[in-house]
Design a protein around this motif. Structure first.
Motif, mmCIF file in Angstrom:
data_model
loop_
_atom_site.group_PDB
_atom_site.id
_atom_site.type_symbol
_atom_site.label_atom_id
_atom_site.label_comp_id
_atom_site.label_asym_id
_atom_site.label_seq_id
_atom_site.Cartn_x
_atom_site.Cartn_y
_atom_site.Cartn_z
ATOM 1 N N THR A 1 -59.008 72.812 25.101
ATOM 2 C CA THR A 1 -57.762 72.047 25.156
ATOM 3 C C THR A 1 -57.628 71.307 26.478
ATOM 4 O O THR A 1 -57.211 70.138 26.513
ATOM 5 C CB THR A 1 -56.563 72.979 24.940
ATOM 6 O OG1 THR A 1 -56.680 73.619 23.672
ATOM 7 C CG2 THR A 1 -55.258 72.211 24.987
ATOM 8 N N ASN B 1 -59.940 68.360 26.533
ATOM 9 C CA ASN B 1 -59.400 67.302 25.683
ATOM 10 C C ASN B 1 -58.237 66.587 26.365
ATOM 11 O O ASN B 1 -58.060 65.369 26.205
ATOM 12 C CB ASN B 1 -58.935 67.887 24.349
ATOM 13 C CG ASN B 1 -58.572 66.821 23.343
ATOM 14 O OD1 ASN B 1 -59.408 66.029 22.920
ATOM 15 N ND2 ASN B 1 -57.309 66.769 22.953
ATOM 16 N N VAL C 1 -67.635 63.502 20.609
ATOM 17 C CA VAL C 1 -66.900 63.478 21.868
ATOM 18 C C VAL C 1 -67.820 63.064 23.010
ATOM 19 O O VAL C 1 -67.442 62.261 23.869
ATOM 20 C CB VAL C 1 -66.268 64.855 22.139
ATOM 21 C CG1 VAL C 1 -65.667 64.911 23.542
ATOM 22 C CG2 VAL C 1 -65.192 65.160 21.099
ATOM 23 N N GLN D 1 -63.524 60.005 20.046
ATOM 24 C CA GLN D 1 -62.919 61.180 20.670
ATOM 25 C C GLN D 1 -61.860 61.798 19.769
ATOM 26 O O GLN D 1 -61.758 63.024 19.655
ATOM 27 C CB GLN D 1 -62.312 60.794 22.018
ATOM 28 C CG GLN D 1 -61.745 61.952 22.817
ATOM 29 C CD GLN D 1 -60.256 62.147 22.573
ATOM 30 O OE1 GLN D 1 -59.531 61.180 22.341
ATOM 31 N NE2 GLN D 1 -59.815 63.395 22.629
ATOM 32 N N SER D 2 -61.070 60.972 19.104
ATOM 33 C CA SER D 2 -60.029 61.488 18.215
ATOM 34 C C SER D 2 -60.638 62.281 17.062
ATOM 35 O O SER D 2 -60.199 63.403 16.771
ATOM 36 C CB SER D 2 -59.186 60.328 17.669
ATOM 37 O OG SER D 2 -58.475 59.679 18.698
ATOM 38 N N SER E 1 -62.110 65.612 18.346
ATOM 39 C CA SER E 1 -61.110 66.599 18.777
ATOM 40 C C SER E 1 -60.349 67.175 17.598
ATOM 41 O O SER E 1 -59.982 68.359 17.619
ATOM 42 C CB SER E 1 -60.144 65.951 19.774
ATOM 43 O OG SER E 1 -59.375 64.937 19.161
ATOM 44 N N SER F 1 -60.205 71.181 17.007
ATOM 45 C CA SER F 1 -58.928 71.883 17.082
ATOM 46 C C SER F 1 -58.684 72.761 15.864
ATOM 47 O O SER F 1 -58.076 73.827 15.975
ATOM 48 C CB SER F 1 -57.784 70.881 17.238
ATOM 49 O OG SER F 1 -57.602 70.112 16.059
ATOM 50 N N SER G 1 -66.358 65.021 28.602
ATOM 51 C CA SER G 1 -66.963 64.941 27.270
ATOM 52 C C SER G 1 -68.245 65.759 27.197
ATOM 53 O O SER G 1 -68.536 66.379 26.163
ATOM 54 C CB SER G 1 -67.248 63.475 26.910
ATOM 55 O OG SER G 1 -68.272 62.933 27.727
ATOM 56 N N MET H 1 -67.546 69.492 26.989
ATOM 57 C CA MET H 1 -67.002 69.932 25.711
ATOM 58 C C MET H 1 -68.061 70.661 24.869
ATOM 59 O O MET H 1 -67.725 71.561 24.097
ATOM 60 C CB MET H 1 -66.462 68.740 24.928
ATOM 61 C CG MET H 1 -65.628 69.111 23.715
ATOM 62 S SD MET H 1 -64.076 69.918 24.145
ATOM 63 C CE MET H 1 -63.041 68.476 24.457
ATOM 64 N N THR I 1 -67.360 74.289 23.505
ATOM 65 C CA THR I 1 -67.263 74.481 22.059
ATOM 66 C C THR I 1 -68.128 75.642 21.601
ATOM 67 O O THR I 1 -67.708 76.466 20.772
ATOM 68 C CB THR I 1 -67.675 73.192 21.330
ATOM 69 O OG1 THR I 1 -66.766 72.142 21.676
ATOM 70 C CG2 THR I 1 -67.669 73.395 19.819
#
Length: 405
Positions: A211, A214, A275, A318-319, A322, A326, A380, A383, A387
């Motif tokens: 989070t 992001n 990402v 990116q959207s 993510s 999430s 990025s 991530m 993850t």
């Protein structure tokens, strides 16, 4: 399951985004000209409101998990409409702050409850694609609403501003009615907390790290509304009208290509890759924007359009990534709680983004662009390992399997 729930969710998104679009373009002038507040007080009140909203998003999301996502979403949509309606009657700073807190809290909780509702109605493999369609719908609604708000700005009368806020109120009431037409989602079984009083999501450190990363990536959110307009006006010779052209380019691109950009994101691995790729594209966009300083007007204009095109590609990638992360990293019976926490990244970006962007871009100039791009790329890339760690933690605690695509 049929596609009817997805169509209802899209229609609900379209309905209240029209009201939001009108609200966004008129609210600043409404609060200063009609309510009578100084601009600094408006900014302070909204900052306090969104800060409170970020705090209550998690408990409201947990409420959706335990009491039912549909009912909670309906109630919060009604609460948002009532909060907007309260702006029609406030005429002082303290009532304005209270109304802003109610509005931001209801909006934050509604976002979390809607995500929990979506998770309960839509199979896991279809969620990112649906979120992409909802994002396109959101942009279409905002564009329509912005046009309506523009008419109110052109009229410039108190009645016109009041009509916009009344419209926004009605759209949230209609949104609540549409959400009520969706099937109910069975609440998840409440989980006991182990020692301490913190909500469970805050103990899930790998998810917290995802989070936070992001949130860094979301600091680009005020770029079109604040960063680029100030950069164009202060540091380039490009015409000022280019600001609106770049906004149209961004909105149109998201409407046209967000669904296509999300098709390749089907699991954790592909999400992390999306990402990471967006980080490189955003770095390229920042480098192109930096080149506009000192360029001739039309060279600067061409570079700005090129940079904006790269920026929206990075934004869509990116959207999509993510969204997938999430959902897939959250326990199946705590989607609302986890989405409430993940959504605080948007609130933090809206709060800190203006300060960060004005400091980096307007004050530092070209080095600021490169620092912004470098920070985005670093977040990025981080991530990926974040993850993997979160997926390992989730596989131990979540009863459903987590697929790494």
């Amino acid at each position: 399951m049929t596609n009817r729930p997805q169509r209802v969710l899209a229609l609900a998104q379209l309905t209240n985004s029209i009201g939001d679009g009108a609200y966004y373009v008129t609210s600043a002038l409404y609060f200063t000209r009609v309510v009578g507040l100084a601009p600094a007080r408006v900014g302070l009140g909204l900052t306090v409101g969104w800060a409170v909203g970020s705090l209550v998003g998690v408990p409201l999301g947990r409420l959706a998990d335990r009491r039912g996502a549909r009912g909670t979403a309906v109630l919060l949509a009604l609460a948002t409409g009532l909060a907007v309606a309260s702006f029609l009657v406030v005429r002082g700073f303290v009532p304005f702050v209270l109304a802003a807190c109610a509005y931001a809290s209801a909006q934050s909780g509604l976002a979390a409850a809607r995500q929990a509702l979506l998770a309960g109605l839509v199979p896991a493999g279809e969620r990112t694609g649906l979120l992409a369609r909802l994002q396109s719908t959101l942009n279409a609604g905002l564009a329509v609403g912005a046009g309506i708000g523009g008419l109110a700005l052109h009229a410039g009368t108190r009645a016109a501003y009041l009509a916009v806020f009344a419209l926004d109120t009605v759209t949230f009431l209609l949104c609540a009615g549409l959400l009520l037409r969706l099937p109910s989602v069975v609440p998840g079984a409440p989980r006991k907390r182990d020692g301490g009083g913190k909500p469970g999501v805050l103990r899930d450190r790998p998810y917290v790290v995802v989070t936070l990363l992001n949130t860094v990536l979301l600091l680009r959110m005020p770029l079109l509304s604040l960063g680029l307009p100030l950069w164009i006006a202060e540091r380039t010779a490009a015409p000022d009208w280019l600001v609106s052209a770049l906004f149209v380019l961004n909105t149109g691109a998201v409407m046209a290509f967000q669904v296509r950009m999300a098709r390749g994101v089907t699991g954790l691995a592909s999400a992390a890759w999306a990402v990471r790729r967006s980080g490189w594209v955003m770095l390229a966009a920042c480098a192109v924007f930096a080149l506009t300083a000192g360029a001739s007007p039309w060279v600067a204009a061409v570079l700005l359009v090129t940079g904006a095109a790269l920026q929206v590609v990075a934004e869509m990638g990116q959207s999509a990534g993510s969204w997938q992360l999430s959902f897939d990293l959250a326990p199946a019976d705590r989607i609302g709680e986890y989405q409430g926490f993940f959504g605080t990244g948007v609130t933090v970006a809206r709060t800190l983004g203006p300060l960060v962007l004005t400091s980096l871009l307007v004050e530092w100039g070209t080095p600021g662009w490169l620092l912004l791009g470098g920070a985005t790329l670093a977040a990025s890339y981080a991530m990926g390992p974040a993850t993997r760690r979160a997926a390992g933690r989730a596989s131990e605690e979540i009863t459903r399997p987590v697929l790494v695509g």
